[in-house]
Scaffold this motif. Structure first.
Motif, short mmCIF file in Angstrom:
data_model
loop_
_atom_site.label_atom_id
_atom_site.label_comp_id
_atom_site.label_asym_id
_atom_site.label_seq_id
_atom_site.Cartn_x
_atom_site.Cartn_y
_atom_site.Cartn_z
N VAL A 227 -48.54 116.70 60.11
CA VAL A 227 -48.65 115.82 61.26
C VAL A 227 -47.92 114.53 60.90
CG1 VAL A 227 -50.22 114.51 62.74
CG2 VAL A 227 -50.83 116.82 61.98
N ILE A 228 -46.90 114.21 61.68
CA ILE A 228 -46.06 113.07 61.34
C ILE A 228 -46.06 112.09 62.51
CG2 ILE A 228 -43.74 112.36 60.63
CD1 ILE A 228 -43.30 115.16 59.57
N SER A 229 -46.30 110.83 62.22
CA SER A 229 -46.28 109.84 63.28
C SER A 229 -45.65 108.57 62.74
CB SER A 229 -47.71 109.57 63.77
OG SER A 229 -47.65 108.68 64.85
N LEU A 230 -44.39 108.38 63.08
CA LEU A 230 -43.67 107.24 62.51
C LEU A 230 -43.50 106.12 63.54
CD1 LEU A 230 -40.87 109.00 60.40
CD2 LEU A 230 -43.32 108.74 59.92
N GLU A 231 -43.80 104.93 63.12
CA GLU A 231 -43.62 103.72 63.93
C GLU A 231 -44.39 103.83 65.26
OE1 GLU A 231 -41.95 101.46 62.15
OE2 GLU A 231 -41.56 103.05 60.69
N VAL A 232 -45.57 104.37 65.21
CA VAL A 232 -46.37 104.49 66.43
C VAL A 232 -47.68 103.71 66.29
CG1 VAL A 232 -47.57 106.08 68.00
CG2 VAL A 232 -45.38 106.75 66.97
N ILE A 233 -48.30 103.76 65.12
CA ILE A 233 -49.66 103.23 64.97
C ILE A 233 -49.75 101.75 65.36
CG2 ILE A 233 -49.50 102.63 62.50
CD1 ILE A 233 -52.36 103.85 62.26
N GLU A 234 -48.66 101.02 65.18
CA GLU A 234 -48.70 99.61 65.55
C GLU A 234 -48.69 99.42 67.07
OE1 GLU A 234 -46.24 101.19 64.09
OE2 GLU A 234 -44.25 100.36 64.52
N HIS A 235 -48.47 100.51 67.80
CA HIS A 235 -48.44 100.39 69.25
C HIS A 235 -49.69 100.96 69.92
CE1 HIS A 235 -44.25 99.21 68.95
NE2 HIS A 235 -44.02 100.25 68.19
N VAL B 88 -47.48 108.88 57.91
CA VAL B 88 -47.51 107.77 58.85
C VAL B 88 -46.60 106.66 58.34
CG1 VAL B 88 -48.99 106.00 59.92
CG2 VAL B 88 -49.90 108.29 59.52
N SER B 89 -45.79 106.08 59.24
CA SER B 89 -45.04 104.90 58.80
C SER B 89 -45.25 103.79 59.82
CB SER B 89 -43.55 105.20 58.68
OG SER B 89 -42.94 105.23 59.94
N THR B 90 -45.12 102.56 59.35
CA THR B 90 -45.31 101.41 60.25
C THR B 90 -44.78 100.14 59.59
OG1 THR B 90 -46.95 100.22 61.59
CG2 THR B 90 -47.67 100.97 59.42
N ILE B 91 -45.08 99.01 60.22
CA ILE B 91 -44.66 97.71 59.70
C ILE B 91 -45.88 96.98 59.16
CG2 ILE B 91 -43.71 95.45 60.30
CD1 ILE B 91 -42.06 96.64 62.37
N ASN B 92 -45.73 96.36 58.04
CA ASN B 92 -46.83 95.63 57.41
C ASN B 92 -47.14 94.32 58.17
OD1 ASN B 92 -48.70 94.71 55.62
ND2 ASN B 92 -47.39 94.92 53.83
N ARG B 93 -48.36 93.89 58.07
CA ARG B 93 -48.72 92.60 58.65
C ARG B 93 -48.68 91.54 57.55
NH1 ARG B 93 -53.68 93.61 60.36
NH2 ARG B 93 -54.77 92.39 58.79
N ALA C 87 -39.06 91.58 60.08
CA ALA C 87 -39.08 92.60 61.12
C ALA C 87 -39.15 91.99 62.50
CB ALA C 87 -40.24 93.55 60.90
N ILE C 88 -39.93 90.96 62.63
CA ILE C 88 -40.11 90.47 64.00
C ILE C 88 -39.10 89.40 64.35
CG2 ILE C 88 -41.74 89.50 65.65
CD1 ILE C 88 -43.96 90.88 64.18
N ASP D 246 -41.25 98.21 47.27
CA ASP D 246 -41.63 97.04 48.04
C ASP D 246 -42.15 97.45 49.41
OD1 ASP D 246 -41.82 94.71 49.45
OD2 ASP D 246 -39.70 94.16 49.25
N ILE D 247 -43.48 97.39 49.58
CA ILE D 247 -44.05 97.81 50.86
C ILE D 247 -44.42 96.63 51.73
CG2 ILE D 247 -44.91 100.05 50.04
CD1 ILE D 247 -47.64 98.74 49.66
N SER D 248 -43.78 95.48 51.46
CA SER D 248 -44.21 94.29 52.18
C SER D 248 -43.71 94.24 53.62
CB SER D 248 -43.78 93.03 51.43
OG SER D 248 -42.38 93.00 51.36
N VAL D 249 -42.72 95.04 53.98
CA VAL D 249 -42.27 95.03 55.37
C VAL D 249 -42.47 96.40 56.02
CG1 VAL D 249 -40.44 94.41 56.97
CG2 VAL D 249 -40.66 93.16 54.83
N ASN D 250 -41.52 97.31 55.81
CA ASN D 250 -41.67 98.64 56.38
C ASN D 250 -42.17 99.60 55.31
OD1 ASN D 250 -39.19 97.32 57.88
ND2 ASN D 250 -40.15 98.80 59.25
#
Ligand code: FAD
Ligand code: SAM
Lengths: 328, 517
Positions: free
Chosen positions: A200-208, A231-236, A244-245, A302-306
Motif C-alpha cells: 500500500v503506497i501513499s505518497l504526498e497525500v497524508i499532509e492533505h 508513505v511519503s510527506t513533508i516534515n513540519r 518546501a513552502i 536528512d529527513i528534515s524536509v521531504n
C-alpha cells in the motif's frame, strides 16, 4: 460541477498565463487556502468572498445514501485544490513538476525496499510482477504508471474524480499501463470492501487528509499481514517551511500557493507513531534532498524536509483479514 | 457497491477490438486530416504495424552499439528494439577475412571504447578480426621546431589505442547482437526511414474529454495506444510505432532534420584523403605530422598495412585523388619525411624550453625520446577517397521520444580520431540512462529521462569539439610567431609529464576535461 471546472480551466484567462491578482503575503497563505483554489477553478471574477463548497467531491458509495461516515480522511478543501489543477498533472513543467522530478528517486527507494522485502531480483525489469499494489491518492497517476511498468498489478484511487479521469486516459495510451485499475474512492471505502494489497503506497497525500491517524489506520487495513506500507510527506520543521513552502510555493513558483498548510504537516516521529498504532512498523526511512545545481533529487539521511517511510504490517494484527491477497 | 463507483480499468474493455489496422488515428478531439493518407494506404495491409519500445534509425557503428548495449543489460534486454538501415553490410553473419586488403575507412578506438566493447561482449569479435594496437605515437610539424612522442608506458598502460576498420567494428557489434537476440532478422529492417510523425505536442488537447465520456468509443484500443507514440514510415511502405526513436543516421541525419533540431557548425576549407598503403615492415606507431595545409596521419592497421588520413585543401585533395599511384606514394613519403621542412632536432629553442620547464619543479621521469622517421609506404592498395571536413554540433540531443547519437549529434575534425569514440560514449551513456529509466518504471521516451543523457554527453562532446577545433585553427595558420607557440606546445607536451599525461588521458577517453585533471 465537473463540467464547469473543465470549461473554466480551459479558458485562456486561466491555464498558466498569470492573471494579475492582488498579492498575498506569506502570512495570509498560512490561512486555509481553499478559497484561493476555488477561485482559480470557478470563474474569472477576481477575488470574491469564499465561494460555496468546492466542486467535485468524490462520488463514492458513501455519498449515495448508506450514510456511514466513511470519508473521515477526506478534507473537502484539499480535494478542491487538486480538482482545480487536475488538467496539468502530466505537464512535467507545470504545478506538479516537483513530483515529476522526484519520481525516479522515490521509485528507486520503493523498488529497492519492495525487492528486498518480497525477495525479488533487483536486476529484473519487472521486479514487482505478481504483486498487488495500491496507490492511494494517485492524482494523475505519476507514480501508478511506473509501478505498473515495473510489473505490479496496480489499483489506484483518488478522491478527485477528475484526477481519475485524467489518469485513466493517460494510462490507456500505453498497453503496459492500461491495466491499471483506477477508481474514484477514498481509502476508507476500499477498507469497507475488505480489499487487501501486498503493498500500500501513499505518497504526498497524508499532509492533505483531515485525520492522519485514521488515514494511517486505513492504509494498514488495506495491507495484508506482512505486506508493505509506504508513505511519503513533508516534515513540519523550520527547514521544511523555509524550503518546501516558501521556496517551492512562493519563490520558485513550483507549487501553487497554498498547496501545503503548515499545521497539517506531519513529522517523522508522528508518522512512525501513527503507523505503529495502526500495526505497521516502520523499518526504513530516508529523506529526499534537492540539489539546485543538478536539478535532481537524491536519497539522503536528512529527513528534515521531504521524507519517505517503508513499514511492514504486523502479521499477528489480524488473521481474520485473510492472508491471500496474492503473495506467492 | 463497487458497481456504483466510477471505476474503470484504463484499457476499457468496452473499447471495441481492432477492426482494421489504422493505428495512427489520434484519440478523441485531435485533428484527423493528416492521418487520412496513411489510413488509406494501410487499409490493404494485413498485419498491424509493429509497435516497438526503441527504433534505431541507422545501423552504423553507433546505432549498432546502442542496440548491442541494450540487448546486453538485464534491465533493457526485454525492450522491443529495431534497427532500420538498408546498408547491405548488416546482412553479414560471419567473420570478415583477415587476409583481405584493409578497408580505407578505419577508426582509432580508445581504451575507453575498448572497455565499452568488452562490457557489451563485442570486443572478442574484434579480436577475431583484423585490428592493430599501437603503444607509440609521434606528432611533429613541418617547421622542424618541435615534436613529441607519446608512449603508453608514460601513463602506465599497455597501449595508447587500437586501429580497427569501421566494417570490423560494425560486424563485431552485429555478431554480438546476433548472439544476444533470439532472431536478429526480426530486429533489422533492411530499409530506410522516409518520415517520422511525433505525437501531438500537447496531449492535453486530445485528452480533454469533449463529453463526459472520457474514453472515446469508436477508436480501437490500438489507436489509443499508438496516439502517444512516434510513427515511422519506411521506404518499403511499412510503418512502425515506437516509444523512442534513436537517430543514429550519421552527420546528415534525416531524423534530426525531421525533428527540426538546429545545428551549429561550419565547413573547414579542407578535405581529407583516406586510403590504405603498404610497407615492407610492420608499422607499430601512430604518426601525425602537421603540414602547412593540415595534418597527415599514418596509422598502423596490421599485416604491413597502414591507413592514411591526409587533410588538405579541396583542390589539392582532387589532385591527390587523381594522380598516379606511384606519384601518390611519393607524395605521401615526402609529406612524412623532409617535405615542406626539416626534421625537428635539438635547437636553441629546445634548450630554452628545457630550462623553462625545469623551473616548474617537475619530478616525473619524462624520458626524452628521439625523433624517428615513419616507415616508407611502398604502394597504395585501396581506392583513394576524399571527404569534405566539417564541424557540426546539434543544439539539442533529445526531444520528446527522440535522442540523437554519434555523428547525427556531432561531427568533429577527424584530427585526433575522436569522432566515433565520442559516438560510442553517446551509445554507452544513452543505454545506461534507458536502463535507469526502466529500473524506476519510466516510459523510455520520457523527455526528463532523455535529458539526463543529453546533460551527460553534451559537456564531454562540446569540450572535445572545441579542443579539436582549436587544434585545427592552431595548426592550419602559418604565421611565424604562431609556429613558435605551437612548437612550444609540443615541447611542453614532451617535457611536462603531468600535462602530457593529461593530454594522453583525454585523448584516450579517460578524462572528462583536458585542462582540469
Ligand atoms: C575522412 C574521415 C575520417 C575519419 N576518421 C576517423 C577516425 O580515424 N577515428 C574516428 O573515431 N572517427 C573517424 N571519423 C568519424 C567517424 O567515421 C564517424 O564518427 C562515424 O562513422 C560515426 O558513426 P555513426 O554510426 O554515427 O554514423 P555513420 O557511420 O555515418 O552511420 C550512419 C548510418 O545510418 C544509415 N542511414 C542514414 N540515413 C538513413 C535513413 N534515412 N534510414 C535508415 N538508415 C539511414 C546509413 O546507411 C549508415 O549506415 C572519420 C570521418 C571521416 C569523414
Ligand atoms: C500531492 S498529490 C500526490 C499525488 C501522487 N500520490 C503522487 O505522489 O504523485 C495528493 C493527492 O491526494 C489526493 N487526496 C487528498 N486527500 C485524499 C483522500 N482523503 N483520499 C484519497 N485521495 C486524497 C488529492 O486529490 C491529490 O490527487
Amino acid at each position: 460541477m465537473l463540467r464547469r471546472a473543465l470549461l473554466s480551466s480551459a479558458s485562456p484567462l486561466h491555464g498558466r498565463a498569470r492573471i494579475p491578482r492582488p498579492s498575498h503575503s506569506p502570512i495570509q497563505a498560512l490561512l486555509p487556502q481553499w478559497s484561493r483554489y476555488a477561485s482559480v477553478a470557478s470563474s474569472s471574477v477576481p477575488p470574491q468572498p469564499p465561494p460555496p463548497p468546492p466542486p467535485s467531491p468524490p462520488r463514492g458509495p458513501s455519498r449515495s445514501g448508506d450514510g456511514g461516515p466513511t470519508v473521515s480522511s477526506l478534507n473537502p478543501a484539499e480535494v478542491a485544490k487538486f480538482a482545480s489543477i487536475a488538467e496539468t498533472w502530466w505537464d512535467s513543467s507545470g504545478p506538479f513538476k516537483p513530483l515529476h522530478v522526484m519520481n525516479p528517486t522515490r521509485l528507486s527507494f520503493i523498488r529497492s525496499t519492495l525487492c528486498r522485502h518480497f525477495r525479488r531480483d533487483p536486476n529484473s525489469s519487472k521486479p514487482l510482477e505478481g504483486l498487488k499494489v495500491i496507490d492511494v491518492g494517485c492524482g494523475g497517476g505519476i507514480l501508478s504508471e511506473p509501478l505498473a511498468r515495473m510489473g505490479a498489478t496496480v489499483t489506484a484511487i483518488d478522491a478527485v474524480d477528475k484526477n481519475i479521469k485524467i489518469a485513466s486516459i493517460h494510462a490507456a495510451s500505453d498497453p503496459t499501463t492500461a491495466s491499471i485499475e483506477y477508481c474514484c474512492a477514498t481509502a476508507e471505502e476500499l477498507v469497507k470492501e475488505k480489499r487487501l494489497f501486498d503493498a500500500v503506497i501513499s505518497l504526498e497525500v497524508i499532509e492533505h487528509v483531515a485525520n492522519p491517524l485514521e488515514f494511517c489506520e486505513s492504509l494498514s487495513a488495506l495491507t495484508v499481514p506482512n505486506g508493505a506500507t509506504v508513505v511519503s510527506t513533508i516534515n513540519r520543521s523550520m527547514r521544511a517551511y523555509a524550503t518546501a513552502i516558501v521556496a517551492a510555493e512562493y519563490i520558485l513558483r513550483w507549487l501553487p500557493r497554498g498547496t501545503h498548510e503548515w499545521s497539517k504537516l506531519v513529522t517523522p516521529e508522528e508518522l512512525v507513531l501513527m503507523l505503529q498504532k495502526a500495526s505497521v512498523s516502520v523499518e526504513e526511512m530516508v529523506g529526499f534532498v534537492y540539489n539546485p545545481l543538478s536539478g535532481e533529487w537524491s536519497l539522503s539521511d536528512d529527513i528534515s524536509v521531504n521524507y519517505i517511510a517503508f513499514g511492514v504490517k504486523k502479521s499477528e494484527a489480524s488473521s481474520t483479514n485473510g492472508r491471500e491477497a496474492s503473495l506467492s | 457497491m463497487l458497481s456504483r463507483r466510477r471505476c474503470f480499468a484504463a484499457a476499457a474493455s468496452r473499447i471495441r477490438p481492432l477492426a482494421r489496422a489504422f493505428c495512427g488515428a489520434p484519440a478523441s478531439g485531435a485533428p484527423r486530416s493528416q492521418d487520412h493518407s496513411h489510413t488509406k494506404k494501410v487499409a490493404g495491409v494485413k498485419a498491424p504495424p509493429d509497435v516497438l519500445d526503441v527504433a534505431i534509425v541507422g545501423g552504423g557503428m553507433v546505432g549498432l552499439a546502442v542496440a548491442c548495449a541494450l540487448s546486453n543489460m538485464p534491465l533493457t534486454k526485454h525492450l522491443k528494439t529495431a534497427i532500420i538501415d538498408s546498408n547491405p553490410a548488416l546482412k553479414s553473419r560471419g567473420y570478415l577475412d583477415k587476409n583481405s586488403t584493409p578497408d580505407s575507412r578505419v577508426s582509432t578506438v580508445t581504451p575507453a571504447t575498448i572497455s565499452f566493447f568488452r562490457d557489451i561482449g563485442a570486443w572478442e569479435h574484434v579480436q577475431q578480426q583484423r585490428h592493430a594496437f599501437f603503444g607509440k605515437m609521434q606528432v611533429w610539424d613541418y617547421t622542424g621546431l618541435g615534436y613529441t612522442r607519446y608512449n603508453a608506458r608514460d601513463v602506465g598502460k599497455k597501449y595508447l589505442g587500437c586501429v580497427v576498420e569501421n566494417k570490423v567494428l560494425c560486424n563485431s557489434l552485429l555478431l554480438r547482437l546476433k548472439e544476444e537476440l533470439d532472431d536478429i532478422e526480426n530486429v533489422i529492417y533492411p530499409t530506410r526511414l522516409v518520415s517520422l510523425t511525433f505525437p501531438l505536442k500537447s496531449r492535453q488537447a486530445g485528452m480533454k474529454p469533449a463529453s463526459s465520456e472520457p474514453l472515446s468509443i469508436g477508436h480501437t484500443t490500438e489507436e489509443l495506444h499508438c496516439s502517444n507514440l512516434v510513427k515511422l514510415d519506411l521506404s518499403d511502405g511499412r510503418m512502425l510505432y515506437s516509444k523512442l526513436v534513436i537517430g543514429a543516421d550519421g552527420s546528415k541525419s534525416n531524423v534530426r532534420q525531421i525533428a527540426s533540431i538546429k545545428t551549429t557548425g561550419w565547413n573547414y576549407p579542407q578535405s581529407a584523403i583516406i586510403c590504405t598503403v603498404e610497407h615492407v615492415v610492420e608499422n607499430d606507431c601512430a604518426w601525425q605530422r602537421f603540414l602547412p595545409s593540415g595534418p597527415i596521419a599514418l596509422l598502423p592497421i596490421g599485416n604491413n598495412f597502414s591507413n592514411i588520413v591526409w587533410t588538405m585543401s579541396p583542390e589539392e585533395s582532387l589532385r591527390h585523388k587523381s594522380m598516379s599511384p606511384e606519384e601518390f606514394v611519393k607524395s605521401v613519403n615526402h609529406a612524412l619525411d623532409f617535405g615542406y621542412g626539416p626534421h625537428p632536432r635539438s635547437t636553441a629553442l629546445d634548450h630554452y624550453m628545457e630550462q623553462f620547464f625545469s623551473g616548474i619543479g617537475n619530478t616525473a621521469t619524462s624520458t626524452k625520446e628521439c625523433f624517428e622517421v615513419p616507415p616508407k609506404a611502398t604502394g597504395v592498395v585501396s581506392e583513394r577517397m576524399a571527404f569534405p571536413l566539417s564541424l557540426m554540433h546539434s543544439h539539442d540531443y533529445v526531444s520528446k521520444r527522440l535522442a540523437l547519437v554519434g555523428d547525427a549529434a556531432h561531427t568533429v575534425h577527424p584530427l585526433a580520431g575522436q569522432g566515433v569514440n565520442l559516438g560510442f560514449g553517446d551509445a554507452a551513456a544513452l543505454a545506461k540512462v534507458i536502463a535507469e529509466g526502466v529500473s524506476v518504471g519510466s516510459d523510455v521516451g520520457d523527455l526528463t529521462l532523455l535529458q539526463r543523457y543529453e546533460k551527460d554527453r553534451k559537456a564531454a562532446n562540446v569540450a572535445m569539439t572545441a579542443v579539436l577545433d582549436g587544434f585545427q585553427k592552431m595548426y592550419s595558420v602559418d604565421f611565424g610567431p604562431l609556429n613558435i607557440v605551437r612548437a612550444a606546445a609540443f615541447h611542453g607536451a614532451q617535457y611536462i609529464s603531468p600535462l602530457k599525461k593529461s593530454i594522453i588521458s583525454y585523448a584516450m577517453g579517460d578524462k572528462k576535461w583536458p585542462l582540469f585533471p
